[in-house]
Design an enzyme around this catalytic site. Structure first.
Site, PDB file in Angstrom:
ATOM      1  CG  HIS A 313       1.118 -32.547 -17.834  1.00 25.01           C
ATOM      2  ND1 HIS A 313       1.075 -33.358 -18.965  1.00 25.01           N
ATOM      3  CD2 HIS A 313       2.429 -32.501 -17.469  1.00 25.01           C
ATOM      4  CE1 HIS A 313       2.296 -33.778 -19.257  1.00 25.01           C
ATOM      5  NE2 HIS A 313       3.133 -33.282 -18.368  1.00 25.01           N
ATOM      6  CB  CYS A 314      -3.501 -36.149 -18.571  1.00 23.54           C
ATOM      7  SG  CYS A 314      -5.010 -35.207 -18.263  1.00 23.54           S
ATOM      8  CE  LYS A 315      -2.818 -37.297 -26.335  1.00 28.82           C
ATOM      9  NZ  LYS A 315      -3.505 -37.911 -27.503  1.00 28.82           N
TER      10      LYS A 315
END
Length: 498
Positions: A313-315
């Site tokens: 995940h990132c944002k």
């Protein structure tokens, strides 16, 4: 996904298609021109009929078709609709491809339609034309056994053309993927076991891809999940869905996820995953940017040594997340950058954005060579000479140009700091807010309110977590492998696309 009931109007008569490409509706006598023109050339506004099989036809029509006793017209333009972020319009996601294929198979097997020509038609909107052609092409590849090239040739017969797909970035676009890229992606996904509609779980896909239910998608079954970044606590504020690590823990355990990789700033304490028995790694780089070679290498090393599936995940779980997962796919499955981007977007629309597209094209040759060496080593064929030859080969690809994008040595950017994302709204914030807003029951909440809520939560999330710059790796695992928290909403256990 927006789905509306299929229109069932009583339209007046037209017999079935009688030719691959026609500038008139089927059954209407075509007037021959006295001039010697290419019979396949057509006016851009002419109706087009393309025979897929002896019973299935795809049509582009600029006026409403008329039904008859021996023809059945249907359209999915207002039934299967792409949910855009900005100017992006496709390709449609995996659930829509599945729904479309089921619809076609049902119509072809229907007793009431056994003597009818089935005509899937689309209208004058070029974006809907491209998505309709995408669905027809996928059906040909998946169920009719056509090669990507064969499916594409049928769809472009008579100089028929379709606009290419673009990314989900705001503003102009200088990189596109074509229908042929998408068909190759689907074919290779079938070849490598990413795609199997015999075991596809439609309900699970459509449930978990929604922002309120976790916003996650499998990119490679049993191997990679892309999901939006968790927050310190789960809440719904101003229409913006935020999930805590505990939202995902039980689902991850049920699906043999052993490793979490975080690419954005710390918005939760990694200990909440490691205490539950997961490995957790931090590989930070700026929102909307491309990873350094060191980050790509570290990511690949982590994934190649992971015991089970990896959740990344990132944002928003779109740009940075899609880019690094794409690097793995290119290395280990030798798919082209365009094919890989197409597949990741079919699984998780909006993935890989802006310069990340050109970055993948630039890395293609290098990743293929690394993958070749990796597989050679697994087969026990590696020796000192092979290694030296391989290193020399890799050093020679720095200035290779692929599709006009040069792989040039670039100075490594300064290590990325968490502070870069704390005080402003980034691309990931906007994409998450757009997805939350369009999927919420009410779209009346202004986007600025959702974004403000997001930024405020970023500033207050986990204030006591120690900061770190650059590439930080965390690989702790709880000795007891226990979790003291329960999943908030996840109860299904069947893996998507086994």
């Amino acid at each position: 996904m927006k789905r509306k009931s299929e229109r069932r109007s009583s339209w007046a008569a037209a017999p079935p298609c009688s030719r691959r490409c026609s500038s008139t509706s089927p059954g209407v006598k075509k007037i021959r021109s006295s001039t010697q023109q290419d019979p396949r050339r057509r006016d851009p506004q002419d109706d087009v009929y393309l025979d897929i099989t002896d019973r299935l036809c795809f049509a582009i029509l600029y006026s409403r078709p008329k039904s008859a006793s021996n023809v059945h017209y249907f359209s999915i333009d207002n039934e299967l609709e792409y949910e855009n972020f900005y100017a992006d319009f496709g390709p449609l996601n995996l659930a829509m491809v599945y729904r479309y294929c089921c619809k076609i198979n049902k119509k072809l097997k229907s007793i009431t339609m056994l003597r009818k020509k089935i005509v899937h038609f689309t209208g004058s909107d070029q974006r809907k034309q491209a998505n309709a052609a995408f669905l027809v092409g996928c059906y040909m590849v998946i169920y009719l056994g056509r090669t990507p090239e064969e499916a594409y040739r049928i769809l472009i017969f008579g100089e028929t053309s379709y606009i290419p797909f673009r990314d989900a970035a705001y503003g102009s676009c200088n990189f596109y993927i074509t229908l042929l890229d998408c068909f190759h992606a689907v074919k290779k996904a079938m070849q490598y076991g990413f795609l199997n509609f015999n075991s596809f779980n439609l309900d699970e896909y459509e449930h978990y891809e929604k922002a309120e239910n976790g916003d996650l998608n499998w990119i490679i079954p049993d191997r990679f999940i892309a999901f939006c970044g968790p927050h310190s606590r789960a809440r719904l504020e101003s229409g913006y869905h935020q999930h805590s690590p505990e939202t995902y823990i039980q689902y991850f355990k049920n699906h043999n996820v052993t490793t979490i990789i975080r690419l954005n700033k710390r918005m939760y304490d990694a200990k909440r995953f490691t205490d539950a028995g997961f490995d957790h790694h931090d590989l930070f780089f700026a929102d909307g940017s491309t990873p350094t070679d060191a980050i790509v290498k570290e990511f690949l090393d982590i994934c190649e040594n992971a015991e089970g599936a990896i959740a990344v995940h990132c944002k928003a779980g779109l740009g940075r997340t899609g880019t690094l997962i794409a690097c793995y796919i290119m290395k280990h499955y030798r798919m082209t950058a365009a094919e890989t981007i197409a597949w990741v977007r079919i699984c998780r629309p909006g993935s890989v954005i802006g310069p990340q597209q050109q970055f993948l094209v630039m890395k293609q040759t290098n990743l293929w060579l690394e993958g070749d060496y990796f597989r050679q080593k697994l087969k026990g064929q590696e020796n000192g000479q092979h290694r030296a030859a391989f290193s020399k080969l890799l050093s020679g690809v720095d200035d290779i140009s692929i599709n006009g994008v040069e792989n040039q040595d670039q100075q490594e950017p300064e290590p990325y700091s968490d502070d870069d994302e704390i005080n402003g709204v980034t691309q990931g914030d906007r994409l998450r807010a757009l997805k939350s807003r369009r999927q919420s029951k009410t779209n009346a909440i202004p986007l600025t309110v959702i974004l403000q809520s997001s930024v405020q939560s970023c500033k207050t999330s986990e204030p006591n977590i120690s900061g770190s710059a650059g590439i930080t790796k965390r690989t702790t695992r709880s000795a007891s492998r226990k979790s003291s928290v329960k999943s908030l909403s996840i109860s299904r256990t069947k893996t998507v696309l086994r």
